[in-house]
Design a protein around this motif. Structure first.
Motif, PDB file in Angstrom:
ATOM      1  N   ARG A  38       0.797  -1.227   0.000  1.00  0.00           N
ATOM      2  CA  ARG A  38       0.000   0.000   0.000  1.00  0.00           C
ATOM      3  C   ARG A  38       0.823   1.267   0.000  1.00  0.00           C
ATOM      4  O   ARG A  38       0.349   2.325  -0.387  1.00  0.00           O
ATOM      5  CB  ARG A  38      -0.820   0.028   1.276  1.00  0.00           C
ATOM      6  N   VAL A  39       2.049   1.170   0.492  1.00  0.00           N
ATOM      7  CA  VAL A  39       2.843   2.389   0.657  1.00  0.00           C
ATOM      8  C   VAL A  39       3.787   2.555  -0.522  1.00  0.00           C
ATOM      9  O   VAL A  39       4.528   1.640  -0.856  1.00  0.00           O
ATOM     10  CB  VAL A  39       3.659   2.316   1.969  1.00  0.00           C
ATOM     11  N   LYS A  40       3.752   3.732  -1.148  1.00  0.00           N
ATOM     12  CA  LYS A  40       4.642   3.938  -2.297  1.00  0.00           C
ATOM     13  C   LYS A  40       5.967   4.558  -1.870  1.00  0.00           C
ATOM     14  O   LYS A  40       6.981   4.344  -2.490  1.00  0.00           O
ATOM     15  CB  LYS A  40       3.965   4.880  -3.305  1.00  0.00           C
ATOM     16  N   ASP A  41       5.906   5.352  -0.803  1.00  0.00           N
ATOM     17  CA  ASP A  41       7.091   6.127  -0.424  1.00  0.00           C
ATOM     18  C   ASP A  41       7.462   5.829   1.020  1.00  0.00           C
ATOM     19  O   ASP A  41       6.861   6.351   1.948  1.00  0.00           O
ATOM     20  CB  ASP A  41       6.761   7.618  -0.618  1.00  0.00           C
ATOM     21  N   GLN A  42       8.455   4.954   1.195  1.00  0.00           N
ATOM     22  CA  GLN A  42       8.831   4.509   2.530  1.00  0.00           C
ATOM     23  C   GLN A  42       9.324   5.670   3.391  1.00  0.00           C
ATOM     24  O   GLN A  42       8.957   5.802   4.553  1.00  0.00           O
ATOM     25  CB  GLN A  42       9.930   3.453   2.433  1.00  0.00           C
ATOM     26  N   GLY A  43      10.146   6.511   2.802  1.00  0.00           N
ATOM     27  CA  GLY A  43      10.725   7.615   3.558  1.00  0.00           C
ATOM     28  C   GLY A  43       9.672   8.586   4.065  1.00  0.00           C
ATOM     29  O   GLY A  43       9.654   8.943   5.236  1.00  0.00           O
ATOM     30  N   ALA A  44       8.791   9.015   3.167  1.00  0.00           N
ATOM     31  CA  ALA A  44       7.771   9.996   3.559  1.00  0.00           C
ATOM     32  C   ALA A  44       6.842   9.406   4.598  1.00  0.00           C
ATOM     33  O   ALA A  44       6.422  10.089   5.535  1.00  0.00           O
ATOM     34  CB  ALA A  44       6.983  10.456   2.342  1.00  0.00           C
ATOM     35  N   SER A  45       6.515   8.121   4.441  1.00  0.00           N
ATOM     36  CA  SER A  45       5.648   7.446   5.412  1.00  0.00           C
ATOM     37  C   SER A  45       6.259   7.480   6.799  1.00  0.00           C
ATOM     38  O   SER A  45       5.601   7.792   7.776  1.00  0.00           O
ATOM     39  CB  SER A  45       5.487   5.984   5.019  1.00  0.00           C
ATOM     40  N   MET A  46       7.531   7.130   6.861  1.00  0.00           N
ATOM     41  CA  MET A  46       8.193   7.088   8.165  1.00  0.00           C
ATOM     42  C   MET A  46       8.387   8.481   8.726  1.00  0.00           C
ATOM     43  O   MET A  46       8.193   8.715   9.917  1.00  0.00           O
ATOM     44  CB  MET A  46       9.546   6.382   8.052  1.00  0.00           C
ATOM     45  N   SER A  53      18.569  18.139  14.069  1.00  0.00           N
ATOM     46  CA  SER A  53      19.549  17.208  14.626  1.00  0.00           C
ATOM     47  C   SER A  53      19.579  15.883  13.873  1.00  0.00           C
ATOM     48  O   SER A  53      20.491  15.072  14.086  1.00  0.00           O
ATOM     49  CB  SER A  53      19.261  16.951  16.115  1.00  0.00           C
ATOM     50  N   ILE A  54      18.597  15.649  13.009  1.00  0.00           N
ATOM     51  CA  ILE A  54      18.672  14.478  12.118  1.00  0.00           C
ATOM     52  C   ILE A  54      19.520  14.917  10.947  1.00  0.00           C
ATOM     53  O   ILE A  54      19.090  15.681  10.084  1.00  0.00           O
ATOM     54  CB  ILE A  54      17.281  14.052  11.604  1.00  0.00           C
ATOM     55  N   HIS A  55      20.766  14.443  10.922  1.00  0.00           N
ATOM     56  CA  HIS A  55      21.718  15.048   9.982  1.00  0.00           C
ATOM     57  C   HIS A  55      21.480  14.694   8.536  1.00  0.00           C
ATOM     58  O   HIS A  55      21.846  15.431   7.637  1.00  0.00           O
ATOM     59  CB  HIS A  55      23.138  14.664  10.380  1.00  0.00           C
ATOM     60  N   ASP A  56      20.890  13.538   8.302  1.00  0.00           N
ATOM     61  CA  ASP A  56      20.839  13.056   6.932  1.00  0.00           C
ATOM     62  C   ASP A  56      19.467  12.468   6.685  1.00  0.00           C
ATOM     63  O   ASP A  56      19.234  11.287   6.956  1.00  0.00           O
ATOM     64  CB  ASP A  56      21.956  12.000   6.768  1.00  0.00           C
ATOM     65  N   MET A  57      18.546  13.299   6.205  1.00  0.00           N
ATOM     66  CA  MET A  57      17.168  12.840   6.023  1.00  0.00           C
ATOM     67  C   MET A  57      17.105  11.706   5.018  1.00  0.00           C
ATOM     68  O   MET A  57      16.465  10.686   5.260  1.00  0.00           O
ATOM     69  CB  MET A  57      16.268  13.989   5.519  1.00  0.00           C
ATOM     70  N   VAL A  58      17.760  11.901   3.885  1.00  0.00           N
ATOM     71  CA  VAL A  58      17.694  10.873   2.844  1.00  0.00           C
ATOM     72  C   VAL A  58      18.356   9.592   3.329  1.00  0.00           C
ATOM     73  O   VAL A  58      17.822   8.498   3.195  1.00  0.00           O
ATOM     74  CB  VAL A  58      18.345  11.362   1.528  1.00  0.00           C
ATOM     75  N   GLY A  59      19.512   9.722   3.949  1.00  0.00           N
ATOM     76  CA  GLY A  59      20.226   8.537   4.421  1.00  0.00           C
ATOM     77  C   GLY A  59      19.478   7.793   5.509  1.00  0.00           C
ATOM     78  O   GLY A  59      19.573   6.580   5.637  1.00  0.00           O
ATOM     79  N   THR A  60      18.710   8.546   6.324  1.00  0.00           N
ATOM     80  CA  THR A  60      17.979   7.902   7.412  1.00  0.00           C
ATOM     81  C   THR A  60      16.684   7.277   6.913  1.00  0.00           C
ATOM     82  O   THR A  60      16.380   6.129   7.197  1.00  0.00           O
ATOM     83  CB  THR A  60      17.649   8.941   8.504  1.00  0.00           C
ATOM     84  N   PHE A  61      15.901   8.054   6.181  1.00  0.00           N
ATOM     85  CA  PHE A  61      14.568   7.586   5.818  1.00  0.00           C
ATOM     86  C   PHE A  61      14.498   6.925   4.444  1.00  0.00           C
ATOM     87  O   PHE A  61      13.562   6.204   4.146  1.00  0.00           O
ATOM     88  CB  PHE A  61      13.580   8.756   5.883  1.00  0.00           C
ATOM     89  N   TYR A  62      15.457   7.208   3.612  1.00  0.00           N
ATOM     90  CA  TYR A  62      15.446   6.628   2.272  1.00  0.00           C
ATOM     91  C   TYR A  62      16.700   5.800   2.032  1.00  0.00           C
ATOM     92  O   TYR A  62      17.192   5.714   0.914  1.00  0.00           O
ATOM     93  CB  TYR A  62      15.368   7.732   1.213  1.00  0.00           C
ATOM     94  N   LYS A  63      17.198   5.188   3.112  1.00  0.00           N
ATOM     95  CA  LYS A  63      18.471   4.471   2.995  1.00  0.00           C
ATOM     96  C   LYS A  63      18.440   3.441   1.871  1.00  0.00           C
ATOM     97  O   LYS A  63      19.416   3.270   1.154  1.00  0.00           O
ATOM     98  CB  LYS A  63      18.785   3.779   4.324  1.00  0.00           C
ATOM     99  N   TYR A  64      17.287   2.763   1.717  1.00  0.00           N
ATOM    100  CA  TYR A  64      17.204   1.721   0.704  1.00  0.00           C
ATOM    101  C   TYR A  64      16.357   2.142  -0.494  1.00  0.00           C
ATOM    102  O   TYR A  64      16.234   1.398  -1.455  1.00  0.00           O
ATOM    103  CB  TYR A  64      16.611   0.438   1.300  1.00  0.00           C
TER     104      TYR A  64
END
Lengths: 312, 639, 135
Positions: free
Chosen positions: A255-263, A286-297
């Protein structure tokens, strides 16, 4: 005998190794399977593949992403020659960690890898070439593509690499001709720390894994970012059992298309409700790397055409 | 697809024919037309006719804002199919009224496409039926609150009347005579106050405030905190011995701080409830007990220092907010010396002076000397109709200033009264006649012009103004200046509004659902307004509005069941991972963890905000008729 | 032909949408580049919608909600604010100017404010040019 193929595109090789995760069952499988193409394990050439009849391979597994012309070429070939083409592992299905390369241009990557970094001395500026004399190397594409951006994909086995239970379920399903398998629920459902979840979570600080002593509770309750709520279950929570928060390698439920945005939405929603706006900004900064954290894969899904013209 | 001309309101800017034509070919649209006034009877009949002729199963009316007529068109469609098969597209307030022709037409087409896409995704739902608590909560015990409580109680329903001060009565209790009849204010008010105290259907909670609210229309749960008076209401005989004995003296707010009162006090003799009260903040000390003189003297043994605050929990079906007004603080008026002079007073202070039971025993005096003032200047619009202060007109000042000038002349026969005004607003019944009498018979000097500055010089207050009808500057050396201060909403009304989640404007007046057609309702269902809390008004208007609010509340609670909006959140429990994000996020506690570890949505509590749906990391929560796929389709056609 | 931005606006029913209506009632003009989608609460706005809009070619996304403390549903707007701060940070890392996402608190009585911020926003986007993702 079912004919199968396995190819590694741009990947680390872990997916090929993961096949060994089924241990002795592999021997049983080999009784019913004929491996017609597997460059990682045996010596096959392109022409072996080209000579095969179309749709003569029952199931082709493609692991790794598409970063070179060769990767793309083989992807198209396998699509022709196989009845079912399966994206095996996170690289093939979503780009995985190497998808983060889409945050940079090919030039920037070459520069960082071969020219300007702390441990390289390359005064003559030598970089890999696609042609040297009559030697040719496959060109590196300007950005990373996932398998389904190049050919039609019949099934996906998620994971980095696919965890053994996930793999076993997938192989059994594929052998029966089914292309839909896997759980449609998030990791929290089978998380070993599930019972420690409080009724209300209110995040007031973000801790990185090494910044806090783990007390055994749900990582989110401990204010550490865990991708579990936005990640498909199936692995049994292996990483959690090893006291590491989930980073999302299994991707999302259908159901989820965008893992990063969902999280991100979930994390933002869990932050303390009536926080001072200034404190909110600081906390999120303080979350230094949005893409690396939420869109790592799944960075390749976020930036499917590679780096955007930067206007930030 | 029905595209409304709305006369020239829409058609004058948007090319409605072109819009209808474009939509004729849009997938899913089988019929598309324009019409002059869709909300009219023939307009509504056109919808009926076309539903029958064309076998329509969905209707889009492109017209004004849904806040105007969504209900109108949905009730037409309800005869044929679910109301959710009817959507309105706003091409007036958010299009024709704010854009130029060409771009307005283009935007209208986009809005219509998006609306059609939403409509296509809508599902039919029946309203959720909830029981109704047949009780009303009225907040504020001024004339409006009193009237509305009496109306509801007389209709046979229970009312809880909460008043912050020690007595009900509000500002009307402070008034001496009321225009235009010059009725004694207390005389017409006190019978109503007594009725409230005696009415079997009214539970009066004075010296109380609402502290918590939860629930929804028909089923509000409120917590009321009643402050301890330290005096037993049932035992107090109002003899006054305690007051004589009390050593503490503090300013008396009822007398506009112009007179002192004791720490143990009764706000005014006709107070309801009829009892003394100890003002804990003024008292020398209750814990530890410092003085105890009042208890010594009390023969009725009514004083109890151990009284505690009471928390009263009530369930009500409707709420009426009637918290009244405040006067704009005269210290805001720089031009008038911040009003910081004994002889510059506000209209309410003058009102207390007029009152026989007031600080001057009904004598009009110049405060600095104690002698009768021979020249009084009344300044209208002090702080009203002023971009630097309050932009609005305070409605009542023209009338009460005339009344003040009239009464002044009756008290001080050889006195001279000047009234500086911008306009005279005397729209009520008998008002114009009253003003004419004051101007002609009583020989009061009306000067049309604003006062630029007032300041003291010796014994006099110098007033510098202008007479715009003669074009000359005017100087008056006055004994007394009375400022008709602007009426503003109370700061505490802001707190009440926040508690009930209703809006207030810059003047802290409650925002009604529609300024013309719904002047006593809040946007939130079940909450109504009465009196000056909504906007400045005179007593007849406040009483009328109070009855109006009562009738609205009665219409609601007279039903046995209320229909609750069914557009709530739906959790796909099969695929719920129990991550708990939604449970943390819901402000109503509507999402709860079941014994299976999964989230469950309690229908009666969900208000349909959608915050949970946006937060759910598995996209497992759907908002009925506001689903992700509907919104994504709308984005697609817009962009 | 000069660049006309395409902007999607999510307006909450109780405050921003009513505020936009008020701009209409007051006949205050503003550019027509912004097309509204009415949601019950700004808290309904999923960050996925924002990314989806940019992906589909929007040049800007506007979210209008109630002032903090005044949310009709108590706390929806607090969640929105945090989500938007996160989204802006993400947009920046992606290479998209975070100014293309705008969150404004517009109460039901602030018709003038609505018109003013929309005009500001449209002009800002005009200056930035088309969104990099659209290219």
């Amino acid at each position: 005998m079912a004919k199968i193929a396995m190819y590694w595109g741009a990947g680390c090789g872990g997916c090929d190794v993961s096949l060994l995760g089924i241990h002795e069952a592999l021997l049983d499988l080999l009784d019913v399977l004929e491996i017609v193409f597997w460059p990682c394990a045996t010596d096959f050439k392109y022409e072996d593949l080209e000579k095969m009849k179309d749709k003569s391979i029952d199931v082709a597994f493609y692991n790794g992403a598409i970063r070179t012309e060769e990767n793309e070429h083989i992807a198209k070939l396998l699509r022709k020659k196989a009845k079912l083409l399966v994206a095996y592992g996170s690289c093939a299905s979503k780009g995985c960690v190497i998808g983060l390369a889409n945050l940079s241009t090919k030039e920037d990557i070459f520069d960082a890898a071969y020219l300007h970094n702390e441990s390289t001395k390359n005064p003559d500026g030598i970089v890999p070439q696609e042609k040297a004399g009559d030697l040719e190397l496959p060109a590196i594409l300007p950005y990373l593509k996932t398998l389904d951006q190049v050919v039609e994909v019949d099934a996906v086995i998620p994971g980095c690499p696919p965890p053994t239970p996930v793999l076993v379920e997938a192989l059994n399903a594929l052998l029966e001709g089914k292309t839909t398998f896997g759980k449609e629920v998030a990791l929290c459902d089978e998380c070993p720390r599930k019972d420690t979840k409080p009724d209300k979570i209110e995040i007031t600080k973000f801790y990185r894994w090494h910044e806090k002593e783990d007390n055994g509770d749900c990582f989110l309750a401990q204010n550490m970012i865990c991708m579990g709520p936005a990640t498909r279950a199936g692995c049994g929570g292996e990483c959690i059992a090893a006291n590491i928060p989930c980073t999302g390698c299994m991707g999302t439920v259908s159901r989820v298309k965008d893992q990063g945005a969902s999280m991100m939405s979930a994390i933002a929603s869990l932050m303390e409700e009536e926080m001072d706006e200034e404190k909110e900004r600081e906390l999120i900064a303080s979350i230094h790397d949005m893409v690396g954290t939420f869109y790592k894969y799944s960075a390749a899904r976020l930036l499917p055409k590679g780096r955007l013209k930067d206007e930030s | 697809m029905f595209v409304c001309h709305c006369g020239v309101n829409i058609a004058g800017v948007v090319d409605v024919e072109r819009v209808a034509e474009e939509m004729r070919h849009y997938p899913g649209v089988v019929f598309s037309t324009t019409y002059q006034y869709m909300c009219s009877d023939p307009g509504q009949n056109l919808i009926r006719q076309k539903i029958e002729e064309e076998g329509l199963d969905g209707v889009v009316v492109a017209a004004c804002s849904p806040s105007m007529h969504e209900e109108t068109f949905r009730s037409v469609c309800r005869d044929y199919f679910s109301e959710y098969r009817c959507e309105m597209a706003n091409i007036r307030e958010q299009d024709s009224w704010v854009h130029e022709s060409e771009e307005a037409t283009e935007k209208a087409i986009k809005i219509l496409k998006a609306t059609v896409e939403k409509l296509k995704g809508n599902e039919d739902f029946e309203p959720i039926l909830v029981p109704v608590e047949k009780k009303v909560l009225v907040i504020g015990g001024g004339i409006a609150g009193i009237q509305t409580a009496l109306d509801i109680a007389d209709a046979g329903y229970k009312v809880i009347l909460v008043e912050k001060e020690a007595s009900i009565g509000g500002h009307m209790a402070q008034l001496s005579e009321t225009f235009p009849t010059l009725d004694c204010s207390q005389c017409i008010l006190t019978p109503k106050m007594v009725s409230v105290s005696r009415h079997p259907n009214i539970k009066l909670l004075a010296y109380s405030e609402v502290t918590e609210v939860s629930g929804y229309v028909g089923n509000f749960e409120v917590k009321i905190r009643q402050k301890p008076r330290y005096v037993d209401v049932d035992k107090c005989t109002v003899c006054g011995d305690c007051e004589d004995a009390c050593p503490v003296v503090v300013p008396n707010a009822f007398e506009m701080d112009r007179e002192p009162r004791k720490a143990i006090y009764i706000p005014f003799p006709q107070a309801v409830p009829s009892t003394y009260t100890i003002d804990r903040d003024a008292c020398l000390g209750l814990a530890p007990l410092t003085c105890a003189e009042c208890r010594e003297k009390c023969e009725a043994d009514a004083i109890n220092y151990d009284m505690m605050p009471r928390i009263i929990e009530e369930k009500v079906g409707a709420i009426i907010i009637a918290t009244g007004y405040d006067m704009y603080d005269k210290s805001n008026l720089v031009e008038y010396g911040y009003g910081d002079d004994d002889d510059i007073i506000t209209s309410l202070e003058f009102e207390r002076m007029l009152s026989a039971s007031g600080p001057t025993g009904g004598n009009i005096i110049k405060p600095s000397t104690g002698k009768p003032p021979k020249k009084v200047v009344f300044i209208q619009c002090a702080g009203s109709r002023d971009r630097q202060h309050m932009p609005h007109c305070s409605s009542i000042c023209c009338m009460y200033t005339a009344k003040h000038a009239l009464l002044y002349k009756h008290h001080v026969h050889d006195g001279e009264a000047y009234i500086f005004y911008i306009d005279i607003r005397a729209t009520g019944k008998g008002y114009e006649e009253f003003i004419a009498n004051v101007m002609e018979e009583e020989r009061i000097n009306y000067v049309r012009g604003k006062v630029a500055k007032i300041f003291r010089e010796g014994d006099d207050i110098v007033v510098w103004g202008v007479d715009t009808l003669t074009g000359r500057k005017v100087e008056v050396r006055a004994d007394l200046v009375v400022l008709a201060m602007a009426l503003v909403g109370k700061e505490t009304t802001r707190d009440v509004a926040k508690l009930f989640k209703v809006a207030v404007d810059e003047g802290i007046f409650l925002k009604e659902a529609h300024p013309k057609l719904k002047p006593v309702e809040a946007l939130s269902r079940g909450i109504y307004y009465a009196g000056c809390a909504q906007a400045p008004k005179d007593i007849p208007a406040a009483v009328a509005q109070a009855s109006a609010a009562a009738s609205k509340a009665l219409a609601l609670i007279s039903k046995d069941e209320l229909e609750k909006d069914p557009l709530i959140a739906v959790v796909d429990e099969e695929h719920c991972s129990g991550c708990g994000v939604c449970i943390s996020v819901c402000p109503y506690g509507a999402l709860q963890r079941g014994s299976d570890g999964k989230a469950h949505c309690i229908e009666a509590l969900c208000e349909g905000c959608g915050t949970c749906a946006a937060a759910c990391p598995s996209n497992n929560i759907e908002m009925r008729n506001y689903r992700d796929e509907q919104i994504e389709k709308m984005i697609e056609v817009i962009v | 032909m000069s660049f006309e931005p395409k902007i999607v606006a999510f307006l909450c029913n109780w405050c921003a949408y009513a505020g936009a209506d008020m701009a209409g009632t007051s006949r205050i003009k503003y550019p027509a580049n912004v097309v509204p989608i009415r949601v019950m609460c700004s808290g309904r706005v999923d960050p996925e919608f924002v990314l989806d809009a940019f992906e589909k070619g929007a040049d800007g996304v506007f979210i209008g909600g109630c002032h903090p403390g005044d949310c009709h549903y108590v706390s929806g707007n607090y969640r929105t604010r945090k989500r938007v701060i996160m989204m802006k940070k993400l947009l920046q890392e992606m290479g998209i100017n975070p100014a293309r996402l705008r969150l404004e608190w517009v109460s039901a009585t602030e018709g003038k404010k609505f018109a003013t911020v929309i005009e500001e926003f449209v002009n800002e986007i005009k200056e930035l040019g088309p969104s990099p993702e659209g290219e």
